[in-house]
Motif scaffolding. Structure first.
Motif, PDB file in Angstrom:
ATOM      1  N   THR A  20       4.420  -3.264 -10.540  1.00 53.74           N
ATOM      2  CA  THR A  20       4.885  -2.862  -9.210  1.00 53.74           C
ATOM      3  C   THR A  20       6.176  -2.044  -9.370  1.00 53.74           C
ATOM      4  OG1 THR A  20       5.980  -5.010  -9.072  1.00 53.74           O
ATOM      5  CG2 THR A  20       3.886  -4.803  -7.934  1.00 53.74           C
ATOM      6  N   PRO A  21       6.027  -0.787  -9.818  1.00 56.69           N
ATOM      7  CA  PRO A  21       7.237   0.024 -10.016  1.00 56.69           C
ATOM      8  C   PRO A  21       7.955   0.290  -8.683  1.00 56.69           C
ATOM      9  CG  PRO A  21       5.242   1.353 -10.238  1.00 56.69           C
ATOM     10  CD  PRO A  21       4.786  -0.059 -10.103  1.00 56.69           C
TER      11      PRO A  21
ATOM     12  N   VAL B 123      -0.540   0.726  -5.196  1.00 62.60           N
ATOM     13  CA  VAL B 123      -0.924   0.445  -6.587  1.00 62.60           C
ATOM     14  C   VAL B 123      -1.993  -0.643  -6.704  1.00 62.60           C
ATOM     15  CG1 VAL B 123       1.255   1.244  -7.602  1.00 62.60           C
ATOM     16  CG2 VAL B 123       1.041  -1.158  -6.866  1.00 62.60           C
ATOM     17  N   GLY B 124      -2.424  -1.223  -5.587  1.00 68.47           N
ATOM     18  CA  GLY B 124      -3.477  -2.236  -5.723  1.00 68.47           C
ATOM     19  C   GLY B 124      -3.621  -3.076  -4.472  1.00 68.47           C
ATOM     20  N   THR B 125      -4.348  -4.187  -4.630  1.00 66.78           N
ATOM     21  CA  THR B 125      -4.703  -5.055  -3.490  1.00 66.78           C
ATOM     22  C   THR B 125      -4.454  -6.520  -3.851  1.00 66.78           C
ATOM     23  OG1 THR B 125      -6.459  -3.497  -2.984  1.00 66.78           O
ATOM     24  CG2 THR B 125      -6.598  -5.623  -1.898  1.00 66.78           C
TER      25      THR B 125
ATOM     26  N   ALA C 235       2.512  -5.049   1.278  1.00 70.07           N
ATOM     27  CA  ALA C 235       3.683  -5.721   0.712  1.00 70.07           C
ATOM     28  C   ALA C 235       4.475  -4.692  -0.091  1.00 70.07           C
ATOM     29  CB  ALA C 235       3.232  -6.862  -0.194  1.00 70.07           C
ATOM     30  N   CYS C 236       5.807  -4.814  -0.052  1.00 69.27           N
ATOM     31  CA  CYS C 236       6.654  -3.841  -0.747  1.00 69.27           C
ATOM     32  C   CYS C 236       8.059  -4.416  -0.939  1.00 69.27           C
ATOM     33  CB  CYS C 236       6.750  -2.554   0.076  1.00 69.27           C
ATOM     34  SG  CYS C 236       7.500  -2.851   1.694  1.00 69.27           S
ATOM     35  N   ARG C 237       8.947  -3.592  -1.530  1.00 67.64           N
ATOM     36  CA  ARG C 237      10.374  -3.964  -1.593  1.00 67.64           C
ATOM     37  C   ARG C 237      11.043  -3.484  -0.305  1.00 67.64           C
ATOM     38  NH1 ARG C 237       9.229  -2.173  -6.488  1.00 67.64           N
ATOM     39  NH2 ARG C 237       9.781  -3.406  -8.329  1.00 67.64           N
ATOM     40  N   TRP C 238      11.839  -4.318   0.304  1.00 72.38           N
ATOM     41  CA  TRP C 238      12.612  -3.951   1.491  1.00 72.38           C
ATOM     42  C   TRP C 238      13.451  -2.713   1.207  1.00 72.38           C
ATOM     43  CZ3 TRP C 238      13.490  -4.519   6.496  1.00 72.38           C
ATOM     44  CH2 TRP C 238      14.763  -4.319   7.019  1.00 72.38           C
ATOM     45  N   GLN C 239      14.055  -2.710   0.010  1.00 75.66           N
ATOM     46  CA  GLN C 239      14.970  -1.627  -0.338  1.00 75.66           C
ATOM     47  C   GLN C 239      14.267  -0.268  -0.369  1.00 75.66           C
ATOM     48  OE1 GLN C 239      16.901  -2.278  -4.065  1.00 75.66           O
ATOM     49  NE2 GLN C 239      18.920  -1.964  -3.133  1.00 75.66           N
ATOM     50  N   ASP C 240      13.007  -0.276  -0.827  1.00 81.01           N
ATOM     51  CA  ASP C 240      12.272   0.984  -0.960  1.00 81.01           C
ATOM     52  C   ASP C 240      11.954   1.610   0.389  1.00 81.01           C
ATOM     53  OD1 ASP C 240      12.354   0.691  -3.654  1.00 81.01           O
ATOM     54  OD2 ASP C 240      10.258   0.065  -3.885  1.00 81.01           O
TER      55      ASP C 240
ATOM     56  N   PRO D   8       3.202 -10.007  -4.514  1.00 84.51           N
ATOM     57  CA  PRO D   8       3.512  -9.672  -5.920  1.00 84.51           C
ATOM     58  C   PRO D   8       4.996  -9.907  -6.218  1.00 84.51           C
ATOM     59  CG  PRO D   8       2.088  -8.008  -4.949  1.00 84.51           C
ATOM     60  CD  PRO D   8       2.509  -8.916  -3.829  1.00 84.51           C
ATOM     61  N   LYS D   9       5.279 -10.230  -7.515  1.00 82.83           N
ATOM     62  CA  LYS D   9       6.599 -10.734  -7.922  1.00 82.83           C
ATOM     63  C   LYS D   9       7.814  -9.967  -7.405  1.00 82.83           C
ATOM     64  CE  LYS D   9       5.989 -13.264 -12.217  1.00 82.83           C
ATOM     65  NZ  LYS D   9       4.590 -12.865 -12.500  1.00 82.83           N
ATOM     66  N   GLN D  10       7.812  -8.632  -7.563  1.00 79.69           N
ATOM     67  CA  GLN D  10       9.041  -7.898  -7.237  1.00 79.69           C
ATOM     68  C   GLN D  10       9.177  -7.588  -5.747  1.00 79.69           C
ATOM     69  OE1 GLN D  10      10.864  -7.623  -9.879  1.00 79.69           O
ATOM     70  NE2 GLN D  10       9.231  -8.188 -11.294  1.00 79.69           N
TER      71      GLN D  10
END
Ligand code: AMP
Ligand code: MG
Length: 415
Positions: free
Chosen positions: A97-98, A84-86, A69-74, A112-114
């Protein structure tokens, strides 16, 4: 029910069974009493109140895939992300989640939230904490968003829904530990006839075993019915009268078999005229011409013909929809399918015929049907070897092999 209101068959001749059913159903209403049952006991019951979802469905954004899972933008830069984790199903990731980070996620794990997007693991290369993800097809890919199926407070089911296996699952999903259902129908039934002996006893000359009571028991074995078997009543007016009064006292619906034609020993008609408001229907149906419907006290009454096949056919075509409506169910459309006849059928115009048929698929996958052979209304084995009715309309005559006929496959029940 005033007598005039059921006397809707006074015109000469025979009435179409579908028209008769429509008129009969106009006199049938659903029971009004309800009860609450726990979900464990709800299978097969009929909802009497709407069910509202207690939660959003799903209750949180979660992953539809195993992956990251991640930010689309990144993902736009093509640079590796930092792991950074599981987040596992039942074990959400609660850390920071920087920007430029990602989290290993499994199906059902909370997003995760962001984050807003998941890439599946087949399209990822991880090297220690550095993860390169191929760009997924869209922002939000592989995310099952909170409330996508239903939101909290949304009506999931209306009254009249029969609870089957999928409904059991859905009710649990939305948090419905208890549901309000219509109370079960009480149905009392008995057979009439001096010739009928209970199975297991000796047959004297002229006797037969009472089969209708067992077939009716089978038909009534449904989760929204409690039945009372009142046995065989002999062709004796006093006994028939007391059986009717006893049955009407305890039941929502009273069903009998036999004695509704006009033979010398057919006392059912005479007694019903005395104790109830009954209409004797001469239906344009074969098998099963005589059928009685009306009311005794507070109970509905259905009088089936004695011939075993006639009794089952009239049960399927008339009694089952009556019971279903009384129990709180809507009347479903009957499934009718065209099929190629592989044998000839002899038929005289005049009545609608429900011949017992066996459908199958030919080598090309086309639906075909043949009759079960002899169609005598006393030959109950024709019902058990068949898997459908071949429905021949009133004015239909003989049908040749190769012609297309309408069949009604026996519908499967969710019990
Ligand atoms: P009825 O409608 O009483 O004139 O009966 C018509 C035919 O069905 C007769 O041959 C009866 O012997 C037969 N019959 C009536 N009731 C039953 C039953 N409960 N089980 C088997 N056959 C029956
Ligand atoms: Mg009889």
């Amino acid at each position: 029910m005033p007598k005039a209101s059921v006397d809707c068959c006074s015109q000469p001749g025979l009435m179409r069974p579908d028209l008769a059913l429509e008129k009969i159903l106009a006199h049938v209403s659903a029971v009004t009493d309800t009860e609450q049952v726990g979900l464990d006991d709800a299978m097969g019951r009929i909802l009497a109140q709407p069910v509202v979802s207690l939660i959003d469905l799903p209750p949180f954004d979660n992953s539809a895939m195993d992956g990251y899972a991640c930010r689309w933008q990144d993902l736009q830069s093509g640079q590796p992300l930092t792991l950074v984790g599981t987040s596992l199903a039942g074990h959400p990731f609660e850390g920071d989640t920087p920007k430029g980070s990602c989290v290993r996620i499994m199906t059902g794990g909370q997003i995760p939230k962001q984050y807003d997007t998941v890439q599946m693991q087949e399209n990822a290369q991880a090297n220690g904490n550095s993860v390169v993800l191929q760009q997924p097809y869209a922002q939000g890919a592989h995310v099952r968003p909170k409330g996508e199926e239903a939101s909290q407070g949304q009506v999931i089911y209306q009254p009249g829904v029969r609870i089957g296996a999928p409904e059991m699952g859905v009710l649990a999903t939305v948090g419905a530990a208890k549901v309000t259902v219509y109370r079960r129908l009480t149905v009392a039934f008995f057979s009439t006839g001096d010739e009928l002996k209970p199975v297991g006893s000796e047959l004297n000359p002229g006797d037969i075993y009472d089969s209708n009571r067992y077939a009716i028991k089978g038909l009534l074995s449904r989760s929204y019915v409690d039945y009372i078997d009142l046995g065989v009543i002999s062709d004796d007016p006093d006994k028939i009268r007391s059986a009717f009064l006893e049955a009407a006292e305890v039941a929502d619906v009273v069903i009998t078999s036999g004695g509704v034609s006009v033979g010398d020993a057919d006392f059912v008609k005479q007694i019903l005229d005395e104790v109830g408001q009954i209409n004797f229907w001469k239906l344009a149906i074969k098998p099963g011409k005589p059928f009685a419907f009306g009311q005794i006290g507070k109970a509905l009454f259905c009088g089936l013909p004695g011939n075993p096949v006639s009794s089952m056919v009239t049960y399927y075509k008339l009694v089952q929809p009556i019971l279903a409506k009384r129990a709180g169910l809507p009347t479903p459309p009957v499934l009718k399918v065209p099929a190629t006849l592989t044998c000839a059928i002899r038929k005289r115009p005049g009545r609608m015929e429900y011949q017992r048929g066996i459908y199958s698929y030919d080598a090309q996958g086309k639906l075909q049907v043949m009759t079960t052979g002899a169609q005598g209304s006393g030959m109950l084995t024709s019902m058990s070897v068949s898997n459908c009715f071949i429905v021949l309309d009133m004015d239909q005559g003989n049908v040749a092999a190769g012609e297309t006929v309408t069949i009604e496959p026996y519908q499967q029940v969710l019990e």
